[in-house]
Motif scaffolding. Structure first.
Motif, mmCIF file in Angstrom:
data_model
loop_
_atom_site.group_PDB
_atom_site.id
_atom_site.type_symbol
_atom_site.label_atom_id
_atom_site.label_comp_id
_atom_site.label_asym_id
_atom_site.label_seq_id
_atom_site.Cartn_x
_atom_site.Cartn_y
_atom_site.Cartn_z
ATOM 1 N N LEU A 1 0.770 -1.165 -0.141
ATOM 2 C CA LEU A 1 0.059 -0.054 0.049
ATOM 3 C C LEU A 1 0.845 1.182 0.156
ATOM 4 N N LYS A 2 1.863 1.260 0.909
ATOM 5 C CA LYS A 2 2.693 2.338 0.824
ATOM 6 C C LYS A 2 3.534 2.368 -0.520
ATOM 7 N N ALA A 3 4.079 1.592 -1.165
ATOM 8 C CA ALA A 3 4.421 1.782 -2.423
ATOM 9 C C ALA A 3 3.521 2.243 -3.465
ATOM 10 N N LEU A 4 2.101 1.724 -3.298
ATOM 11 C CA LEU A 4 1.188 2.447 -4.267
ATOM 12 C C LEU A 4 0.815 3.779 -4.021
ATOM 13 N N GLU A 5 0.840 4.126 -2.927
ATOM 14 C CA GLU A 5 0.701 5.602 -2.591
ATOM 15 C C GLU A 5 1.827 6.407 -2.978
ATOM 16 N N ASP A 6 3.018 5.991 -2.791
ATOM 17 C CA ASP A 6 4.264 6.831 -3.350
ATOM 18 C C ASP A 6 4.193 6.731 -4.795
ATOM 19 N N LYS A 7 3.649 5.838 -5.516
ATOM 20 C CA LYS A 7 3.673 6.042 -7.142
ATOM 21 C C LYS A 7 2.564 6.860 -7.463
ATOM 22 N N LEU A 8 1.380 6.612 -6.667
ATOM 23 C CA LEU A 8 0.330 7.846 -7.134
ATOM 24 C C LEU A 8 0.792 9.039 -6.824
ATOM 25 N N ALA A 9 1.322 9.221 -5.641
ATOM 26 C CA ALA A 9 1.850 10.728 -5.662
ATOM 27 C C ALA A 9 2.935 11.276 -6.324
ATOM 28 N N LYS A 10 3.559 10.353 -6.873
ATOM 29 C CA LYS A 10 4.586 10.765 -7.722
ATOM 30 C C LYS A 10 3.955 11.014 -9.134
ATOM 31 N N LEU A 11 3.059 10.171 -9.536
ATOM 32 C CA LEU A 11 2.459 10.861 -10.962
ATOM 33 C C LEU A 11 1.520 11.899 -10.719
ATOM 34 N N ARG A 12 0.849 11.960 -9.508
ATOM 35 C CA ARG A 12 -0.200 13.389 -9.554
ATOM 36 C C ARG A 12 0.751 14.579 -9.382
#
Length: 126
Positions: A10-21
């Motif tokens: 979940l943390k890895a997914l949140e990091d990816k989403l934050a990076k893309l946003r």
């Protein structure tokens, strides 16, 4: 088998989403302005729509009243005039966008209509 979600995934997914946003859109639409081709097609569509709408209204009224060519021709011309008016409004809107995009200062070294530079009025090369 675990009952809950994996916190590391979940943390890895949140990091990816934050990076893309955080990324800004790239391309001609980044500023929200339309390309010239898009603007041209928009103006053609507005003109044709006005003519077709006028033709349709005139044909419908002519068939209703039995005066076949008169109202159809009249409303087709009115539709053309309305289409031109809307098209000119679009051209003014696009021109406003292009003027906003230009720099507020003027370029004194650009040549004028005679081909001479504006900043060099003396002609002695200095």
């Amino acid at each position: 088998m675990s009952d809950g979600p994996d916190p590391e995934r979940l943390k890895a997914l949140e990091d990816k989403l934050a990076k893309l946003r955080g990324k800004k859109p790239v391309g001609p639409r980044a500023g929200g302005h339309a390309t010239h081709a898009h603007a041209g097609w928009r103006m053609v569509t507005e003109l044709v729509t006005g003519i077709v709408m006028g033709f349709g209204i005139g044909w419908g009224l002519d068939s209703l009243f039995g005066t076949l060519p008169i109202l159809m021709v009249l409303f087709t011309m009115l539709g053309f005039a309305a289409g031109v008016r809307v098209m000119l409004g679009t051209a003014r809107e696009i021109q406003g966008y292009s003027q906003d995009a230009e720099a507020p200062g003027t370029d004194d070294t650009a040549p004028d209509r005679t081909g001479q530079e504006k900043g060099n009025a003396g002609g002695d090369g200095s």
